[in-house]
Design a protein around this motif. Structure first.
Motif, PDB file in Angstrom:
ATOM      1  N   GLY A 206      -6.049 -12.907  -7.709  1.00 52.82           N
ATOM      2  CA  GLY A 206      -7.381 -13.190  -7.196  1.00 52.82           C
ATOM      3  C   GLY A 206      -7.984 -12.139  -6.292  1.00 52.82           C
ATOM      4  O   GLY A 206      -9.101 -12.294  -5.837  1.00 52.82           O
ATOM      5  N   SER A 207      -7.281 -11.051  -5.992  1.00 57.84           N
ATOM      6  CA  SER A 207      -7.866 -10.017  -5.140  1.00 57.84           C
ATOM      7  C   SER A 207      -7.261  -8.652  -5.474  1.00 57.84           C
ATOM      8  O   SER A 207      -6.205  -8.562  -6.091  1.00 57.84           O
ATOM      9  CB  SER A 207      -7.653 -10.334  -3.658  1.00 57.84           C
ATOM     10  OG  SER A 207      -6.293 -10.235  -3.326  1.00 57.84           O
ATOM     11  N   ARG A 208      -7.984  -7.608  -5.025  1.00 54.31           N
ATOM     12  CA  ARG A 208      -7.537  -6.241  -5.252  1.00 54.31           C
ATOM     13  C   ARG A 208      -7.654  -5.455  -3.955  1.00 54.31           C
ATOM     14  O   ARG A 208      -8.587  -5.652  -3.184  1.00 54.31           O
ATOM     15  CB  ARG A 208      -8.421  -5.544  -6.278  1.00 54.31           C
ATOM     16  CG  ARG A 208      -8.286  -6.055  -7.658  1.00 54.31           C
ATOM     17  CD  ARG A 208      -9.182  -5.276  -8.576  1.00 54.31           C
ATOM     18  NE  ARG A 208      -9.066  -5.782  -9.934  1.00 54.31           N
ATOM     19  CZ  ARG A 208      -9.774  -5.335 -10.938  1.00 54.31           C
ATOM     20  NH1 ARG A 208     -10.655  -4.376 -10.743  1.00 54.31           N
ATOM     21  NH2 ARG A 208      -9.614  -5.830 -12.124  1.00 54.31           N
ATOM     22  N   LEU A 209      -6.726  -4.557  -3.751  1.00 51.06           N
ATOM     23  CA  LEU A 209      -6.785  -3.632  -2.625  1.00 51.06           C
ATOM     24  C   LEU A 209      -6.896  -2.225  -3.199  1.00 51.06           C
ATOM     25  O   LEU A 209      -5.956  -1.726  -3.821  1.00 51.06           O
ATOM     26  CB  LEU A 209      -5.520  -3.751  -1.761  1.00 51.06           C
ATOM     27  CG  LEU A 209      -5.352  -2.710  -0.660  1.00 51.06           C
ATOM     28  CD1 LEU A 209      -6.483  -2.833   0.367  1.00 51.06           C
ATOM     29  CD2 LEU A 209      -4.001  -2.860   0.015  1.00 51.06           C
TER      30      LEU A 209
ATOM     31  N   GLN B  44      -0.249  16.304 -16.715  1.00 55.85           N
ATOM     32  CA  GLN B  44      -1.637  15.907 -16.862  1.00 55.85           C
ATOM     33  C   GLN B  44      -2.192  15.310 -15.570  1.00 55.85           C
ATOM     34  O   GLN B  44      -3.387  15.278 -15.367  1.00 55.85           O
ATOM     35  CB  GLN B  44      -1.825  14.915 -18.015  1.00 55.85           C
ATOM     36  CG  GLN B  44      -1.251  13.531 -17.781  1.00 55.85           C
ATOM     37  CD  GLN B  44       0.227  13.407 -18.141  1.00 55.85           C
ATOM     38  OE1 GLN B  44       0.910  14.408 -18.315  1.00 55.85           O
ATOM     39  NE2 GLN B  44       0.720  12.208 -18.250  1.00 55.85           N
ATOM     40  N   LEU B  45      -1.344  14.889 -14.663  1.00 58.97           N
ATOM     41  CA  LEU B  45      -1.808  14.317 -13.404  1.00 58.97           C
ATOM     42  C   LEU B  45      -2.045  15.373 -12.332  1.00 58.97           C
ATOM     43  O   LEU B  45      -2.698  15.115 -11.342  1.00 58.97           O
ATOM     44  CB  LEU B  45      -0.793  13.301 -12.874  1.00 58.97           C
ATOM     45  CG  LEU B  45      -0.540  12.081 -13.750  1.00 58.97           C
ATOM     46  CD1 LEU B  45       0.523  11.200 -13.110  1.00 58.97           C
ATOM     47  CD2 LEU B  45      -1.804  11.307 -13.990  1.00 58.97           C
ATOM     48  N   GLN B  46      -1.524  16.569 -12.523  1.00 61.01           N
ATOM     49  CA  GLN B  46      -1.643  17.588 -11.484  1.00 61.01           C
ATOM     50  C   GLN B  46      -3.082  18.017 -11.245  1.00 61.01           C
ATOM     51  O   GLN B  46      -3.426  18.449 -10.165  1.00 61.01           O
ATOM     52  CB  GLN B  46      -0.779  18.800 -11.826  1.00 61.01           C
ATOM     53  CG  GLN B  46       0.690  18.506 -11.712  1.00 61.01           C
ATOM     54  CD  GLN B  46       1.542  19.693 -12.090  1.00 61.01           C
ATOM     55  OE1 GLN B  46       1.066  20.658 -12.674  1.00 61.01           O
ATOM     56  NE2 GLN B  46       2.817  19.626 -11.760  1.00 61.01           N
ATOM     57  N   HIS B  47      -3.925  17.917 -12.238  1.00 57.32           N
ATOM     58  CA  HIS B  47      -5.320  18.326 -12.093  1.00 57.32           C
ATOM     59  C   HIS B  47      -6.244  17.121 -12.189  1.00 57.32           C
ATOM     60  O   HIS B  47      -7.383  17.240 -12.599  1.00 57.32           O
ATOM     61  CB  HIS B  47      -5.675  19.371 -13.152  1.00 57.32           C
ATOM     62  CG  HIS B  47      -4.795  20.575 -13.089  1.00 57.32           C
ATOM     63  ND1 HIS B  47      -4.843  21.472 -12.038  1.00 57.32           N
ATOM     64  CD2 HIS B  47      -3.813  20.999 -13.902  1.00 57.32           C
ATOM     65  CE1 HIS B  47      -3.941  22.409 -12.237  1.00 57.32           C
ATOM     66  NE2 HIS B  47      -3.302  22.153 -13.358  1.00 57.32           N
ATOM     67  N   SER B  48      -5.731  15.986 -11.812  1.00 58.48           N
ATOM     68  CA  SER B  48      -6.480  14.749 -11.925  1.00 58.48           C
ATOM     69  C   SER B  48      -6.763  14.177 -10.545  1.00 58.48           C
ATOM     70  O   SER B  48      -5.980  14.331  -9.621  1.00 58.48           O
ATOM     71  CB  SER B  48      -5.659  13.749 -12.747  1.00 58.48           C
ATOM     72  OG  SER B  48      -6.372  12.557 -12.930  1.00 58.48           O
ATOM     73  N   GLU B  49      -7.904  13.532 -10.425  1.00 55.78           N
ATOM     74  CA  GLU B  49      -8.228  12.812  -9.189  1.00 55.78           C
ATOM     75  C   GLU B  49      -7.441  11.504  -9.209  1.00 55.78           C
ATOM     76  O   GLU B  49      -7.602  10.683 -10.111  1.00 55.78           O
ATOM     77  CB  GLU B  49      -9.727  12.529  -9.153  1.00 55.78           C
ATOM     78  CG  GLU B  49     -10.160  11.745  -7.934  1.00 55.78           C
ATOM     79  CD  GLU B  49     -11.638  11.380  -8.002  1.00 55.78           C
ATOM     80  OE1 GLU B  49     -11.986  10.326  -7.479  1.00 55.78           O
ATOM     81  OE2 GLU B  49     -12.416  12.149  -8.593  1.00 55.78           O
ATOM     82  N   LEU B  50      -6.575  11.329  -8.226  1.00 53.37           N
ATOM     83  CA  LEU B  50      -5.712  10.147  -8.182  1.00 53.37           C
ATOM     84  C   LEU B  50      -6.296   9.084  -7.271  1.00 53.37           C
ATOM     85  O   LEU B  50      -6.866   9.384  -6.223  1.00 53.37           O
ATOM     86  CB  LEU B  50      -4.320  10.524  -7.671  1.00 53.37           C
ATOM     87  CG  LEU B  50      -3.473  11.402  -8.569  1.00 53.37           C
ATOM     88  CD1 LEU B  50      -2.217  11.851  -7.830  1.00 53.37           C
ATOM     89  CD2 LEU B  50      -3.098  10.670  -9.835  1.00 53.37           C
ATOM     90  N   ALA B  51      -6.107   7.844  -7.654  1.00 57.44           N
ATOM     91  CA  ALA B  51      -6.453   6.698  -6.819  1.00 57.44           C
ATOM     92  C   ALA B  51      -5.457   5.599  -7.150  1.00 57.44           C
ATOM     93  O   ALA B  51      -4.766   5.646  -8.167  1.00 57.44           O
ATOM     94  CB  ALA B  51      -7.875   6.230  -7.088  1.00 57.44           C
ATOM     95  N   GLY B  52      -5.360   4.624  -6.270  1.00 58.62           N
ATOM     96  CA  GLY B  52      -4.426   3.535  -6.492  1.00 58.62           C
ATOM     97  C   GLY B  52      -5.069   2.189  -6.241  1.00 58.62           C
ATOM     98  O   GLY B  52      -6.178   2.085  -5.716  1.00 58.62           O
ATOM     99  N   GLU B  53      -4.329   1.178  -6.619  1.00 57.48           N
ATOM    100  CA  GLU B  53      -4.815  -0.180  -6.442  1.00 57.48           C
ATOM    101  C   GLU B  53      -3.625  -1.127  -6.445  1.00 57.48           C
ATOM    102  O   GLU B  53      -2.695  -0.952  -7.222  1.00 57.48           O
ATOM    103  CB  GLU B  53      -5.741  -0.515  -7.616  1.00 57.48           C
ATOM    104  CG  GLU B  53      -6.567  -1.736  -7.438  1.00 57.48           C
ATOM    105  CD  GLU B  53      -7.573  -1.868  -8.569  1.00 57.48           C
ATOM    106  OE1 GLU B  53      -7.272  -2.586  -9.544  1.00 57.48           O
ATOM    107  OE2 GLU B  53      -8.644  -1.235  -8.476  1.00 57.48           O
TER     108      GLU B  53
ATOM    109  N   GLU C  61       0.838  -1.196   0.000  1.00 59.55           N
ATOM    110  CA  GLU C  61       0.000   0.000   0.000  1.00 59.55           C
ATOM    111  C   GLU C  61       0.878   1.253   0.000  1.00 59.55           C
ATOM    112  O   GLU C  61       0.612   2.207  -0.730  1.00 59.55           O
ATOM    113  CB  GLU C  61      -0.918   0.009   1.213  1.00 59.55           C
ATOM    114  CG  GLU C  61      -1.823   1.209   1.262  1.00 59.55           C
ATOM    115  CD  GLU C  61      -2.765   1.206   2.446  1.00 59.55           C
ATOM    116  OE1 GLU C  61      -3.474   2.206   2.622  1.00 59.55           O
ATOM    117  OE2 GLU C  61      -2.787   0.228   3.219  1.00 59.55           O
ATOM    118  N   TRP C  62       1.954   1.239   0.791  1.00 56.12           N
ATOM    119  CA  TRP C  62       2.852   2.398   0.839  1.00 56.12           C
ATOM    120  C   TRP C  62       3.548   2.608  -0.496  1.00 56.12           C
ATOM    121  O   TRP C  62       3.829   3.735  -0.894  1.00 56.12           O
ATOM    122  CB  TRP C  62       3.869   2.251   1.975  1.00 56.12           C
ATOM    123  CG  TRP C  62       3.288   2.681   3.270  1.00 56.12           C
ATOM    124  CD1 TRP C  62       2.841   1.884   4.279  1.00 56.12           C
ATOM    125  CD2 TRP C  62       3.065   4.030   3.699  1.00 56.12           C
ATOM    126  NE1 TRP C  62       2.348   2.651   5.308  1.00 56.12           N
ATOM    127  CE2 TRP C  62       2.472   3.966   4.982  1.00 56.12           C
ATOM    128  CE3 TRP C  62       3.294   5.279   3.135  1.00 56.12           C
ATOM    129  CZ2 TRP C  62       2.121   5.104   5.701  1.00 56.12           C
ATOM    130  CZ3 TRP C  62       2.944   6.401   3.849  1.00 56.12           C
ATOM    131  CH2 TRP C  62       2.364   6.309   5.116  1.00 56.12           C
TER     132      TRP C  62
END
Length: 127
Positions: free
Chosen positions: A63-66, A49-58, A32-33
């Motif tokens: 078989g699974s996602r966090l 282009q990322l400066q004004h973007s809503e960021l999320a991670g995964e 996660e870190w």
């Protein structure tokens, strides 16, 4: 700082960016870190282009996602990442004490951190 995320997917019309890191092992907190570090760094390394973007991670495991929402990169997490990077960049790591084995092979005779073994001599009736 080195490395790069496995996948950076952007949706220009919705101004969203998803950073994905693939893992083959079992989930660990450090995963996660790692994604949080990418979320912290990408807007700061010229990815305009990322400066004004809503960021999320995964983090994707077999078989699974966090899911890691962008809100997880709050002020405290950002400060922890920045402080760690400054320590590493300045060549100053977190303080650690030497081990007894390290001291045994060290050539510095007068060292305030030297570990010496004090073998207690005495008598016992147990043996």
């Amino acid at each position: 700082l080195a490395g790069k995320p496995d996948i950076v997917a952007t949706h220009d019309e919705m101004h969203r960016t998803l950073v994905i890191d693939e893992k083959s092992g079992s989930p660990k907190p450090i995963d996660e870190w790692q994604v949080l570090l990418y979320l912290f760094a990408l807007p700061r390394v010229g990815a305009i282009q990322l400066q004004h973007s809503e960021l999320a991670g995964e983090v994707e495991y077999r078989g699974s996602r966090l899911a890691i929402p962008g809100s997880r990169l709050d002020a405290a997490a950002g400060a922890a990442i920045a402080e760690t990077m400054q320590m590493i960049g300045n060549g100053i790591g977190p303080p650690t004490a030497p081990s007894q084995k390290e001291c045994a092979f060290c050539d510095i005779a007068v060292c305030p951190d030297r570990i010496t073994t004090n073998t207690a001599l005495g008598e016992t009736e147990i043996f």
